[in-house]
Design a protein around this motif. Structure first.
Motif, PDB file in Angstrom:
ATOM      1  N   GLU A 267       2.752  -4.893  -4.430  1.00 48.86           N
ATOM      2  CA  GLU A 267       1.580  -4.150  -3.979  1.00 48.86           C
ATOM      3  C   GLU A 267       1.576  -4.046  -2.447  1.00 48.86           C
ATOM      4  O   GLU A 267       1.969  -4.981  -1.748  1.00 48.86           O
ATOM      5  CB  GLU A 267       0.293  -4.841  -4.441  1.00 48.86           C
ATOM      6  CG  GLU A 267       0.109  -4.887  -5.942  1.00 48.86           C
ATOM      7  CD  GLU A 267      -0.154  -3.524  -6.558  1.00 48.86           C
ATOM      8  OE1 GLU A 267      -0.478  -2.573  -5.819  1.00 48.86           O
ATOM      9  OE2 GLU A 267      -0.031  -3.401  -7.790  1.00 48.86           O
TER      10      GLU A 267
ATOM     11  N   VAL B 156      -1.312  -3.412  -0.823  1.00 46.62           N
ATOM     12  CA  VAL B 156      -2.635  -3.894  -0.417  1.00 46.62           C
ATOM     13  C   VAL B 156      -3.188  -4.831  -1.494  1.00 46.62           C
ATOM     14  O   VAL B 156      -3.000  -4.591  -2.687  1.00 46.62           O
ATOM     15  CB  VAL B 156      -3.617  -2.708  -0.230  1.00 46.62           C
ATOM     16  CG1 VAL B 156      -5.014  -3.220   0.106  1.00 46.62           C
ATOM     17  CG2 VAL B 156      -3.129  -1.776   0.859  1.00 46.62           C
ATOM     18  N   SER B 157      -3.853  -5.897  -1.054  1.00 44.10           N
ATOM     19  CA  SER B 157      -4.603  -6.749  -1.964  1.00 44.10           C
ATOM     20  C   SER B 157      -5.989  -6.920  -1.360  1.00 44.10           C
ATOM     21  O   SER B 157      -6.386  -6.152  -0.489  1.00 44.10           O
ATOM     22  CB  SER B 157      -3.899  -8.100  -2.157  1.00 44.10           C
ATOM     23  OG  SER B 157      -4.595  -8.885  -3.104  1.00 44.10           O
ATOM     24  N   GLY B 158      -6.728  -7.902  -1.821  1.00 40.31           N
ATOM     25  CA  GLY B 158      -8.051  -8.098  -1.254  1.00 40.31           C
ATOM     26  C   GLY B 158      -8.897  -9.007  -2.107  1.00 40.31           C
ATOM     27  O   GLY B 158      -8.399  -9.730  -2.975  1.00 40.31           O
TER      28      GLY B 158
ATOM     29  N   GLU C  90     -10.332  -5.419   1.821  1.00 39.83           N
ATOM     30  CA  GLU C  90      -8.886  -5.248   1.634  1.00 39.83           C
ATOM     31  C   GLU C  90      -8.066  -6.009   2.661  1.00 39.83           C
ATOM     32  O   GLU C  90      -8.519  -6.267   3.778  1.00 39.83           O
ATOM     33  CB  GLU C  90      -8.517  -3.763   1.711  1.00 39.83           C
ATOM     34  CG  GLU C  90      -9.076  -2.915   0.600  1.00 39.83           C
ATOM     35  CD  GLU C  90      -8.546  -1.491   0.642  1.00 39.83           C
ATOM     36  OE1 GLU C  90      -7.844  -1.136   1.615  1.00 39.83           O
ATOM     37  OE2 GLU C  90      -8.834  -0.723  -0.303  1.00 39.83           O
ATOM     38  N   VAL C  91      -6.835  -6.340   2.257  1.00 36.09           N
ATOM     39  CA  VAL C  91      -5.856  -6.964   3.149  1.00 36.09           C
ATOM     40  C   VAL C  91      -4.492  -6.315   2.879  1.00 36.09           C
ATOM     41  O   VAL C  91      -4.030  -6.318   1.734  1.00 36.09           O
ATOM     42  CB  VAL C  91      -5.739  -8.486   2.890  1.00 36.09           C
ATOM     43  CG1 VAL C  91      -4.535  -9.072   3.607  1.00 36.09           C
ATOM     44  CG2 VAL C  91      -6.986  -9.212   3.339  1.00 36.09           C
ATOM     45  N   PRO C  92      -3.838  -5.752   3.902  1.00 35.76           N
ATOM     46  CA  PRO C  92      -2.489  -5.215   3.683  1.00 35.76           C
ATOM     47  C   PRO C  92      -1.497  -6.359   3.553  1.00 35.76           C
ATOM     48  O   PRO C  92      -1.631  -7.385   4.226  1.00 35.76           O
ATOM     49  CB  PRO C  92      -2.222  -4.390   4.947  1.00 35.76           C
ATOM     50  CG  PRO C  92      -3.103  -4.996   5.992  1.00 35.76           C
ATOM     51  CD  PRO C  92      -4.316  -5.523   5.275  1.00 35.76           C
TER      52      PRO C  92
END
Length: 309
Positions: free
Chosen positions: A128, A130-132, A152-154
């Motif tokens: 992925e 991006v996660s978050g 979100e977190v890249p």
């Protein structure tokens, strides 16, 4: 707010700390029972219990959250909200119905994409971008409740399960405080999850998952290595001993069969896979310390044509 906090592992601790810092009244902390660990069977406290005791908070450790005695204890506390972060037990409706603002879960993924026990590691393994974190109003399903807020977190190119865990753990605490403010002010509009957007279930990790199949593509193996770092780790066998692989990169390979060592250099060695090759840069042999592959090769003669696995 009067808060009951429910959580168990390291991931949960920053959220508990944020709740305390924000001035909420933590009237109880619920965590899993203590466990006996190691050869000496010494009793080990869950990380959340350790943090709760540091702050002088009352701790509850039910074997099962559906026990009538525990439900009565929670009803007597009359919390405004229950905050649930990686608690490790399914909550019955009798618990979910207690708080005025319900049970709010901090889930380490962007729902509904990664429902399940190990969303952090699977986000890395599956590549992925991006996660978050999602805060969610819990219901009787598994990660199916209405979504409240998201952040979100890249993912970095070298992201590991461990590094993403730490980022989302911190972010989860911050998002939870925003969520509590919004719930109290009535400014959050819960959003139902679109089940059609749910991905493959992020199942619990086990050691067997880490066994490397070199017929897979090099890019898939490299992501597996990062996703399973630091636990349970990706591994293979070399000369009859377990070799954990901690860091590798995809490289172009010459002809060979999957698992075959096709080149050796000062930094490491390259092994053939089902698609391209894998240049191994950091490893750990059974009973030894983690080390650069170059250092390993200075003390071990590895030849082209040898096999891993």
């Amino acid at each position: 707010m009067r808060v009951v906090f429910m959580g168990t592992p390291d991931f949960s601790v920053p959220t508990l700390e944020k709740i305390i810092e924000a001035g909420h009244e933590v009237i109880g902390v619920v965590t899993q029972p203590d466990k006996a660990k190691g050869r000496g069977k010494n009793v080990s406290y869950p990380p959340v219990k350790e943090k709760a005791l540091e702050h002088g908070l009352t701790v509850y450790q039910p074997k099962r959250a559906r026990e009538p005695e525990f439900i009565e204890q929670m009803q007597a506390l009359a919390p405004d909200v229950m905050v649930v972060v990686a608690f490790g037990q399914i909550l019955p409706k009798a618990i979910l119905d207690i708080p005025k603002y319900g049970c709010v879960n901090v889930h380490a993924s962007l729902l509904p994409r990664y429902r399940g026990a190990a969303p952090i590691q699977w986000a890395v393994i599956r590549g992925e971008a991006v996660s978050g974190v999602t805060t969610m109003q819990m219901d009787v399903g598994l990660d199916t409740g209405d979504m409240l807020l998201k952040a979100e977190v890249p993912l970095e190119a070298d992201e590991t399960g461990g590094s993403l865990h730490d980022k989302l753990s911190t972010l989860g605490g911050e998002l939870l405080i925003e969520t509590l403010k919004g719930l109290e002010a009535g400014t959050i509009q819960p959003e139902k999850q679109d089940d059609s957007q749910a991905g493959e279930y992020a199942r619990m990790l086990d050691k067997a998952l880490g066994k490397i199949d070199f017929s897979m593509a090099a890019a898939e193996i490299e992501r597996l290595i990062r996703g399973l770092s630091p636990w349970p780790s990706a591994y293979t066998a070399y000369k009859g001993k377990t070799m954990k692989i901690w860091r590798a990169e995809v490289s172009e390979g010459n002809e060979g069969v999957p698992g075959q060592i096709i080149s050796v250099d000062k930094k490491g060695f390259t092994v053939m896979t089902g698609d391209k090759a894998l240049h191994v840069l950091e490893l750990q042999m059974e009973g030894k310390k983690r080390m650069d592959a170059g250092a390993f090769l200075r003390g071990c003669h590895m030849a082209e044509g040898e096999m891993l696995g």
